[in-house]
Write an enzyme that holds these catalytic residues in place. Structure first.
Site, PDB file in Angstrom:
ATOM      1  N   GLU A  89       0.828  -1.202   0.000  1.00  0.00           N
ATOM      2  CA  GLU A  89       0.000   0.000   0.000  1.00  0.00           C
ATOM      3  C   GLU A  89       0.861   1.251   0.000  1.00  0.00           C
ATOM      4  O   GLU A  89       1.925   1.268   0.612  1.00  0.00           O
ATOM      5  CB  GLU A  89      -0.837   0.047   1.279  1.00  0.00           C
ATOM      6  CG  GLU A  89      -1.663  -1.188   1.491  1.00  0.00           C
ATOM      7  CD  GLU A  89      -2.394  -1.170   2.822  1.00  0.00           C
ATOM      8  OE1 GLU A  89      -3.046  -2.171   3.132  1.00  0.00           O
ATOM      9  OE2 GLU A  89      -2.301  -0.160   3.552  1.00  0.00           O
ATOM     10  N   GLU A 113       8.985  -2.337   8.599  1.00  0.00           N
ATOM     11  CA  GLU A 113       9.894  -1.610   9.480  1.00  0.00           C
ATOM     12  C   GLU A 113      11.025  -1.033   8.611  1.00  0.00           C
ATOM     13  O   GLU A 113      11.890  -1.779   8.136  1.00  0.00           O
ATOM     14  CB  GLU A 113      10.436  -2.562  10.559  1.00  0.00           C
ATOM     15  CG  GLU A 113      11.588  -2.028  11.376  1.00  0.00           C
ATOM     16  CD  GLU A 113      11.379  -0.609  11.921  1.00  0.00           C
ATOM     17  OE1 GLU A 113      10.279  -0.283  12.399  1.00  0.00           O
ATOM     18  OE2 GLU A 113      12.334   0.184  11.837  1.00  0.00           O
ATOM     19  N   CYS A 130       5.243  -7.345   7.833  1.00  0.00           N
ATOM     20  CA  CYS A 130       6.175  -6.775   8.800  1.00  0.00           C
ATOM     21  C   CYS A 130       6.498  -7.835   9.842  1.00  0.00           C
ATOM     22  O   CYS A 130       5.624  -8.619  10.215  1.00  0.00           O
ATOM     23  CB  CYS A 130       5.555  -5.551   9.481  1.00  0.00           C
ATOM     24  SG  CYS A 130       6.675  -4.727  10.646  1.00  0.00           S
ATOM     25  N   CYS A 149       2.859   8.466   1.787  1.00  0.00           N
ATOM     26  CA  CYS A 149       3.230   7.528   2.841  1.00  0.00           C
ATOM     27  C   CYS A 149       3.608   6.220   2.161  1.00  0.00           C
ATOM     28  O   CYS A 149       2.806   5.642   1.429  1.00  0.00           O
ATOM     29  CB  CYS A 149       2.047   7.329   3.785  1.00  0.00           C
ATOM     30  SG  CYS A 149       2.370   6.059   5.015  1.00  0.00           S
ATOM     31  N   CYS A 153       3.977  -5.727  16.416  1.00  0.00           N
ATOM     32  CA  CYS A 153       3.245  -4.832  17.336  1.00  0.00           C
ATOM     33  C   CYS A 153       1.804  -5.341  17.403  1.00  0.00           C
ATOM     34  O   CYS A 153       1.172  -5.562  16.360  1.00  0.00           O
ATOM     35  CB  CYS A 153       3.296  -3.387  16.836  1.00  0.00           C
ATOM     36  SG  CYS A 153       4.986  -2.786  16.678  1.00  0.00           S
ATOM     37  N   CYS A 188      -1.235  -3.770  15.278  1.00  0.00           N
ATOM     38  CA  CYS A 188      -1.010  -3.305  13.902  1.00  0.00           C
ATOM     39  C   CYS A 188      -1.394  -4.367  12.872  1.00  0.00           C
ATOM     40  O   CYS A 188      -1.013  -5.534  12.991  1.00  0.00           O
ATOM     41  CB  CYS A 188       0.458  -2.922  13.745  1.00  0.00           C
ATOM     42  SG  CYS A 188       0.883  -2.418  12.067  1.00  0.00           S
ATOM     43  N   CYS A 207      -2.558   1.511   8.415  1.00  0.00           N
ATOM     44  CA  CYS A 207      -1.526   0.511   8.230  1.00  0.00           C
ATOM     45  C   CYS A 207      -1.971  -0.911   7.862  1.00  0.00           C
ATOM     46  O   CYS A 207      -2.485  -1.641   8.693  1.00  0.00           O
ATOM     47  CB  CYS A 207      -0.810   0.461   9.566  1.00  0.00           C
ATOM     48  SG  CYS A 207       0.836  -0.097   9.471  1.00  0.00           S
ATOM     49  N   SER A 214       8.429   4.911  17.425  1.00  0.00           N
ATOM     50  CA  SER A 214       7.146   4.405  17.923  1.00  0.00           C
ATOM     51  C   SER A 214       7.334   3.909  19.352  1.00  0.00           C
ATOM     52  O   SER A 214       7.868   2.826  19.569  1.00  0.00           O
ATOM     53  CB  SER A 214       6.666   3.263  17.023  1.00  0.00           C
ATOM     54  OG  SER A 214       6.311   3.784  15.766  1.00  0.00           O
TER      55      SER A 214
HETATM   56  N1  SAH Z   1       7.424   0.078  11.575  1.00  0.00           N
HETATM   57  C1  SAH Z   1       7.350   1.502  11.699  1.00  0.00           C
HETATM   58  C2  SAH Z   1       6.293   2.111  10.813  1.00  0.00           C
HETATM   59  C3  SAH Z   1       4.900   1.722  11.224  1.00  0.00           C
HETATM   60  S1  SAH Z   1       3.506   2.654  10.714  1.00  0.00           S
HETATM   61  C4  SAH Z   1       7.102   1.883  13.138  1.00  0.00           C
HETATM   62  O1  SAH Z   1       6.875   0.998  13.956  1.00  0.00           O
HETATM   63  O2  SAH Z   1       7.158   3.057  13.461  1.00  0.00           O
HETATM   64  C5  SAH Z   1       3.594   4.204  11.498  1.00  0.00           C
HETATM   65  C6  SAH Z   1       2.884   4.322  12.853  1.00  0.00           C
HETATM   66  O3  SAH Z   1       1.526   3.894  12.807  1.00  0.00           O
HETATM   67  C7  SAH Z   1       3.574   3.523  13.926  1.00  0.00           C
HETATM   68  O4  SAH Z   1       3.743   4.310  15.065  1.00  0.00           O
HETATM   69  C8  SAH Z   1       2.583   2.408  14.174  1.00  0.00           C
HETATM   70  O5  SAH Z   1       2.734   1.865  15.445  1.00  0.00           O
HETATM   71  C9  SAH Z   1       1.260   3.115  13.953  1.00  0.00           C
HETATM   72  N2  SAH Z   1       0.116   2.216  13.746  1.00  0.00           N
HETATM   73  C10 SAH Z   1       0.114   1.001  13.179  1.00  0.00           C
HETATM   74  N3  SAH Z   1      -1.134   0.472  13.203  1.00  0.00           N
HETATM   75  C11 SAH Z   1      -1.925   1.371  13.798  1.00  0.00           C
HETATM   76  C12 SAH Z   1      -3.323   1.387  14.152  1.00  0.00           C
HETATM   77  N4  SAH Z   1      -4.129   0.389  13.847  1.00  0.00           N
HETATM   78  N5  SAH Z   1      -3.791   2.488  14.763  1.00  0.00           N
HETATM   79  C13 SAH Z   1      -2.988   3.523  15.047  1.00  0.00           C
HETATM   80  N6  SAH Z   1      -1.677   3.560  14.754  1.00  0.00           N
HETATM   81  C14 SAH Z   1      -1.140   2.494  14.149  1.00  0.00           C
END
Ligand code: SAH
Length: 376
Positions: free
Chosen positions: A115, A185, A135, A128, A139, A142, A358, A239
């Protein structure tokens, strides 16, 4: 990405484009090393400058076919089309939100899908981008991590996301910002990302200012230090999601390996080395990390650091047990942090009506027979 639903489905304007995918053996131009292109041209008696022309067509000329590269001889264009693809990815699905956000689901040469999102706000045109298919960080809240890591994206695949998004803009507009906050990541695929960003920031490439590029990471200390040592002007977002080691381990499982203090020390090193203030992202999950005591602990943890906090109310992910916090809890959380003198913003919701969070669109596509090959 952390953008979420807000607009009702009644307001939804969306277009849908589906193309059936079959594997194409021709390599994408941006995947072919320059020396190889030069040798290919030489073998056909073509001048080396053709390589630059072709690249310029893709990066600035918005060409999506060799046919459009009108200053190349016709026969060369035909030979190119027989050997290479101008772009290796194509748009499997294109969704447009009523707030002007575009979400693209791109199909890669091996039928994997990723995406990318184009956000339009005043004079900002932000894309973005994803850096991996899936990934591996896990987390718990996510969508991208649910099926695990499938593979890293190549430099060309990262660049093509920028190209596809840019091609949606009117001719007089250009991309102004990049956030590396899509699937994956970024620091686990740092080499490919850095190469793509070098092209994105080059005047011969997309001409985007390095200061307008944000790399978001789960927090890989050694990679943060490596990025710092490059002394680029990229902005770093970490994060964090929890104010202490124990809670963070439950939300972000990689904490067990890295440790919270090592991440903060690496982020401090990034600031000391680059002079660029670090942003801490904090996804707010109801009753898990959204209480006043968490805010107070977070304030204590970040006090004295040149930090900015970006609060992200959780975007619902189907099948996951987490919930968005209440408006009152958000107001209280912000007040505690601001009261402690910290710089805080709450992330605005964008593209809500089109699953712009995400990994969610990719997940939704898993169930569809036209898109399922290659998607785990
Ligand atoms: N791997 C990277 C990029 C992730 S996406 C990272 O961990 O930072 C960017 C941000 O969106 C991250 O802070 C991630 O934790 C957050 N994110 C992912 N899924 C989400 C969700 N369902 N709701 C809110 N934030 C989310």
């Amino acid at each position: 990405m952390a953008f979420s639903p807000q607009i009702t489905y009644n307001n939804l304007m969306h277009t849908l484009q589906l193309r059936s995918g079959s594997i194409d053996a021709r390599r994408a131009l941006l995947e072919v090393p320059n020396e190889e292109i030069l040798a290919w041209l030489e073998a056909r008696g073509q001048a080396p400058l053709r390589a630059r022309q072709m690249r310029r067509w893709l990066l600035s000329g918005r060409a999506t076919s060799f046919e459009q590269m009108s200053d190349l001889p016709k026969q060369l264009r035909e030979e190119l089309a027989a050997s290479f693809r101008p772009l290796g990815s194509d748009i499997a699905r294109h969704l447009i939100s009523c707030d002007g956000t575009h979400k693209l689901l791109l199909r890669l040469h091996d039928n994997q899908v990723i995406e990318c999102v184009l956000l339009q706000e005043a004079d900002r045109r932000t894309v973005c981008i994803s850096t991996q298919v899936g990934c591996g960080m896990g987390c718990v809240f996510c969508a991208s991590g649910i099926g695990g890591l499938v593979r890293n994206l190549t430099t060309g695949e990262i660049l093509e996301q920028l190209i596809h998004a840019r091609n949606l803009l009117p001719a007089e507009e250009r991309l102004t910002h990049i956030v590396v906050m899509g699937m994956g990541e970024p620091l686990a695929n740092l080499d490919a990302l850095l190469e793509a960003l070098a092209v994105a920031t080059s005047p011969q490439g997309l001409g985007i200012g390095a200061r307008h590029i944000t790399i978001s990471t789960v927090g890989l200390p050694a990679k943060i230090r490596r990025l710092a040592d490059l002394k680029k002007q990229y902005h770093l977002a970490v994060s964090l999601h929890a104010p202490n080691e124990e809670l963070r381990s439950r939300i972000v499982p990689t904490t067990d390996k890295t440790g919270l203090s090592a991440i903060l020390e690496a982020a401090d090193y990034f600031y000391a080395t680059t002079g660029r203030q670090v942003t801490y992202e904090y996804v707010l999950l109801r009753d898990i990390n959204d209480q006043p005591a968490h805010a107070a602990e977070l304030a204590k943890l970040l006090r004295g650091r040149q930090a900015h906090i970006n609060l992200i109310p959780f975007n619902d992910v189907e099948g996951l047990p987490y919930r968005r916090l209440t408006q009152q809890a958000l107001t209280d959380f912000v007040a505690i942090l601001r009261g402690a003198g910290l710089s805080v913003k709450v992330r605005k919701r964008k593209g809500a009506d089109i699953d712009a969070a995400c990994g969610q669109l990719r997940r939704a596509a898993l169930a569809e027979p036209t898109l399922s090959p290659g998607v785990r």
